[in-house]
Design a protein around this motif. Structure first.
Motif, PDB file in Angstrom:
ATOM      1  N   ARG B 187      29.213  32.910  41.026  1.00  0.00           N
ATOM      2  CA  ARG B 187      29.043  31.717  41.891  1.00  0.00           C
ATOM      3  C   ARG B 187      27.857  30.747  41.731  1.00  0.00           C
ATOM      4  O   ARG B 187      27.799  29.801  41.528  1.00  0.00           O
ATOM      5  CB  ARG B 187      29.021  31.792  43.268  1.00  0.00           C
ATOM      6  N   ARG B 188      26.857  31.535  40.635  1.00  0.00           N
ATOM      7  CA  ARG B 188      25.809  30.800  40.008  1.00  0.00           C
ATOM      8  C   ARG B 188      26.362  29.844  38.992  1.00  0.00           C
ATOM      9  O   ARG B 188      25.937  28.706  39.064  1.00  0.00           O
ATOM     10  CB  ARG B 188      24.901  31.818  39.382  1.00  0.00           C
ATOM     11  N   VAL B 189      27.344  30.235  38.200  1.00  0.00           N
ATOM     12  CA  VAL B 189      27.978  29.360  37.116  1.00  0.00           C
ATOM     13  C   VAL B 189      29.090  28.422  37.739  1.00  0.00           C
ATOM     14  O   VAL B 189      29.125  27.314  37.224  1.00  0.00           O
ATOM     15  CB  VAL B 189      28.194  29.894  35.931  1.00  0.00           C
ATOM     16  N   ASN B 190      29.466  28.694  38.686  1.00  0.00           N
ATOM     17  CA  ASN B 190      30.739  28.213  39.432  1.00  0.00           C
ATOM     18  C   ASN B 190      30.636  28.266  40.773  1.00  0.00           C
ATOM     19  O   ASN B 190      31.324  29.216  41.329  1.00  0.00           O
ATOM     20  CB  ASN B 190      31.976  28.382  38.799  1.00  0.00           C
ATOM     21  N   PRO B 191      30.062  27.600  41.573  1.00  0.00           N
ATOM     22  CA  PRO B 191      29.990  27.812  43.354  1.00  0.00           C
ATOM     23  C   PRO B 191      31.464  27.713  43.708  1.00  0.00           C
ATOM     24  O   PRO B 191      31.496  28.333  44.817  1.00  0.00           O
ATOM     25  CB  PRO B 191      29.087  26.482  43.755  1.00  0.00           C
ATOM     26  N   GLY B 192      32.380  27.109  43.181  1.00  0.00           N
ATOM     27  CA  GLY B 192      33.591  26.888  43.880  1.00  0.00           C
ATOM     28  C   GLY B 192      34.666  27.999  43.417  1.00  0.00           C
ATOM     29  O   GLY B 192      35.696  28.193  44.043  1.00  0.00           O
ATOM     30  N   ILE B 193      34.205  28.937  42.594  1.00  0.00           N
ATOM     31  CA  ILE B 193      35.234  29.716  42.010  1.00  0.00           C
ATOM     32  C   ILE B 193      35.660  30.972  43.155  1.00  0.00           C
ATOM     33  O   ILE B 193      35.014  31.369  43.886  1.00  0.00           O
ATOM     34  CB  ILE B 193      34.850  30.633  40.802  1.00  0.00           C
ATOM     35  N   GLU B 194      36.974  30.973  43.408  1.00  0.00           N
ATOM     36  CA  GLU B 194      37.724  31.979  44.269  1.00  0.00           C
ATOM     37  C   GLU B 194      37.735  33.442  43.544  1.00  0.00           C
ATOM     38  O   GLU B 194      37.739  33.534  42.438  1.00  0.00           O
ATOM     39  CB  GLU B 194      39.124  31.433  44.445  1.00  0.00           C
ATOM     40  N   VAL B 195      37.723  34.500  44.316  1.00  0.00           N
ATOM     41  CA  VAL B 195      37.586  35.731  43.961  1.00  0.00           C
ATOM     42  C   VAL B 195      38.404  36.758  44.643  1.00  0.00           C
ATOM     43  O   VAL B 195      38.853  36.705  45.612  1.00  0.00           O
ATOM     44  CB  VAL B 195      36.073  36.451  44.087  1.00  0.00           C
ATOM     45  N   LEU B 196      39.457  37.488  43.900  1.00  0.00           N
ATOM     46  CA  LEU B 196      40.151  38.299  44.594  1.00  0.00           C
ATOM     47  C   LEU B 196      39.955  39.751  43.707  1.00  0.00           C
ATOM     48  O   LEU B 196      39.844  39.811  42.289  1.00  0.00           O
ATOM     49  CB  LEU B 196      41.784  38.044  44.171  1.00  0.00           C
ATOM     50  N   THR B 197      40.186  40.956  44.085  1.00  0.00           N
ATOM     51  CA  THR B 197      39.906  42.185  43.859  1.00  0.00           C
ATOM     52  C   THR B 197      41.285  42.731  43.626  1.00  0.00           C
ATOM     53  O   THR B 197      42.061  42.638  44.503  1.00  0.00           O
ATOM     54  CB  THR B 197      39.079  43.123  44.431  1.00  0.00           C
ATOM     55  N   VAL B 198      41.777  43.325  42.353  1.00  0.00           N
ATOM     56  CA  VAL B 198      42.881  43.943  42.187  1.00  0.00           C
ATOM     57  C   VAL B 198      42.754  45.204  41.312  1.00  0.00           C
ATOM     58  O   VAL B 198      41.831  45.356  40.774  1.00  0.00           O
ATOM     59  CB  VAL B 198      43.911  43.153  41.349  1.00  0.00           C
ATOM     60  N   SER B 199      43.990  46.128  41.130  1.00  0.00           N
ATOM     61  CA  SER B 199      44.134  46.983  40.468  1.00  0.00           C
ATOM     62  C   SER B 199      45.477  46.891  39.707  1.00  0.00           C
ATOM     63  O   SER B 199      46.454  47.278  40.412  1.00  0.00           O
ATOM     64  CB  SER B 199      43.872  48.446  40.992  1.00  0.00           C
ATOM     65  N   ALA B 200      45.467  46.844  38.603  1.00  0.00           N
ATOM     66  CA  ALA B 200      47.088  46.523  37.888  1.00  0.00           C
ATOM     67  C   ALA B 200      47.720  48.051  37.957  1.00  0.00           C
ATOM     68  O   ALA B 200      48.902  48.080  37.875  1.00  0.00           O
ATOM     69  CB  ALA B 200      46.789  46.090  36.399  1.00  0.00           C
ATOM     70  N   ARG B 201      46.991  49.021  37.928  1.00  0.00           N
ATOM     71  CA  ARG B 201      47.376  50.224  37.658  1.00  0.00           C
ATOM     72  C   ARG B 201      47.986  50.853  39.259  1.00  0.00           C
ATOM     73  O   ARG B 201      49.111  51.466  39.232  1.00  0.00           O
ATOM     74  CB  ARG B 201      46.272  51.300  37.333  1.00  0.00           C
ATOM     75  N   THR B 202      47.250  50.464  40.293  1.00  0.00           N
ATOM     76  CA  THR B 202      47.663  51.065  41.580  1.00  0.00           C
ATOM     77  C   THR B 202      48.359  50.003  42.295  1.00  0.00           C
ATOM     78  O   THR B 202      49.158  50.205  43.384  1.00  0.00           O
ATOM     79  CB  THR B 202      46.676  51.372  42.335  1.00  0.00           C
ATOM     80  N   GLY B 203      48.243  48.588  42.009  1.00  0.00           N
ATOM     81  CA  GLY B 203      48.999  47.467  42.665  1.00  0.00           C
ATOM     82  C   GLY B 203      48.181  47.133  43.900  1.00  0.00           C
ATOM     83  O   GLY B 203      48.425  45.984  44.660  1.00  0.00           O
TER      84      GLY B 203
END
Lengths: 113, 229
Positions: B187-203
């Motif tokens: 967010r320092r470089v892009n204050p508007g960026i949205e963030v989600l956490t995922v695991s492609a392995r577990t879903g």
């Protein structure tokens, strides 16, 4: 190596201009490169010679005008100058910055014969 | 006598790519297709993430995938194994996809009428930032096995992306991964960026990712209705 692709873009523009404005030799290619753009001027110069070799721009000198990065600080409500994207506002130290300038990568002018 | 003269040009170096990207964008709009450009470093898990996502979304949307790699068609084959259409683009020595490559690949996909197109860019956090492909937005995939300060090291890409997917979140405990610091740096470089956490392995986290996609899709459909009056 996207500098190669950028140099090809520059040569493409020079060749089009040569057809439109009837010149046969280019002595100087003048670019405007913003401080926050996607390229380092040195890397561009390095590639340009190689890409230009068998084109109308062969032997042309690359002149680069670097323009400063500017951003709008949402906390200070004013425009500030930054050198890098991750830099804080020089006035308040915060990171609520919206980049407003310095992303340019343009061919400004050509010195031709 | 010297015939030397100065010619004013004032043209963008990437103007040609930008024009082709605008053509792509117009075609995507005409077909009602929502397009995402997935970018990351090599090994962040873009393909594994896509394999899971397209398998789980294919009953809801027509889906197509364009895979960009320097060599091999391994990634397109992994996508096709899910039953979803995929076109492999090999960039050879090139380090990024450009708008012309995407336009040609799109011609070879089946009609995605009102569906989704995922473009998996070449694994590279530098060059793809500069090349507009005509996408609705870029999604940067970042994995917990990378350093938390990657958004600061490669700011252009994080600045150009609308969503950061933090993949391999199942590994976070063993890696002492600092999620808050990563988000703060992004967010320092892009204050508007949205963030989600995922695991492609577990879903883990994918339902939130699909909700994000559906929201973007609903917005696109709303814009289409508004445009039609």
């Amino acid at each position: 190596m996207h500098e190669m692709a950028l140099c090809e873009g520059i040569i493409g523009i020079v060749e089009e201009e040569a057809r439109k404005r009837a010149f046969a030799k280019v002595n100087v290619v003048c670019l405007e490169i913003g401080a926050l753009s996607h390229v380092a001027p040195e890397a561009l110069k390095f590639c340009f010679e190689a890409v230009a070799a068998r084109t109308i721009a062969r032997g042309a000198r690359l002149e680069i005008v670097e323009t400063p990065g500017t951003a709008w600080c949402m906390d200070c409500s004013r425009s500030v100058e930054i050198r890098q994207r991750y830099e804080p506002c020089p006035s308040c130290g915060g990171y609520h910055l919206q980049v407003t300038g310095g992303e340019e990568m343009r061919v400004r002018e050509l010195e031709v014969d | 006598m010297s015939s030397e003269r100065i010619i004013q040009v004032e043209r963008d170096i990437l103007g040609k790519n930008d024009r082709l990207a605008a053509d792509n964008r117009a075609r995507f709009r005409a077909d009602g297709v929502l397009v995402f450009n997935l970018v990351s470093s090599p090994g962040a898990g873009k393909t594994s993430l896509l394999v899971r996502a397209v398998a789980e979304l294919k009953d809801s949307f027509p889906i197509g995938v364009i895979e960009g790699d320097q060599q091999t068609s391994n990634d397109a084959e992994r996508i096709r194994a899910t039953g979803v259409a995929a076109i492999q683009v090999n960039t050879g020595k090139g380090c990024h996809l450009d708008a012309a490559m995407v336009g040609e690949a799109y011609d070879r996909l089946p009609w995605l009428n009102g569906g989704l197109l995922f473009i998996e860019n070449v694994g590279n956090l530098v060059c793809p930032a500069a090349f507009d492909l005509g996408e609705a937005c870029k999604i940067v995939v970042f994995s917990t096995t990378e350093g938390e300060d990657k958004p600061l090291k490669y700011p252009d890409m994080f600045a150009a992306s609308s969503l950061m997917l933090i993949n391999k979140i199942d590994l976070a405990p063993v890696l002492d991964f600092d999620l808050d610091r990563t988000i703060e740096y992004a967010r320092r470089v892009n204050p508007g960026i949205e963030v989600l956490t995922v695991s492609a392995r577990t879903g883990e986290g994918f339902s939130a990712f699909y909700a994000w996609i559906r929201k973007r899709w609903a917005k696109l459909k709303q814009a289409e209705r508004t445009a039609q009056g």
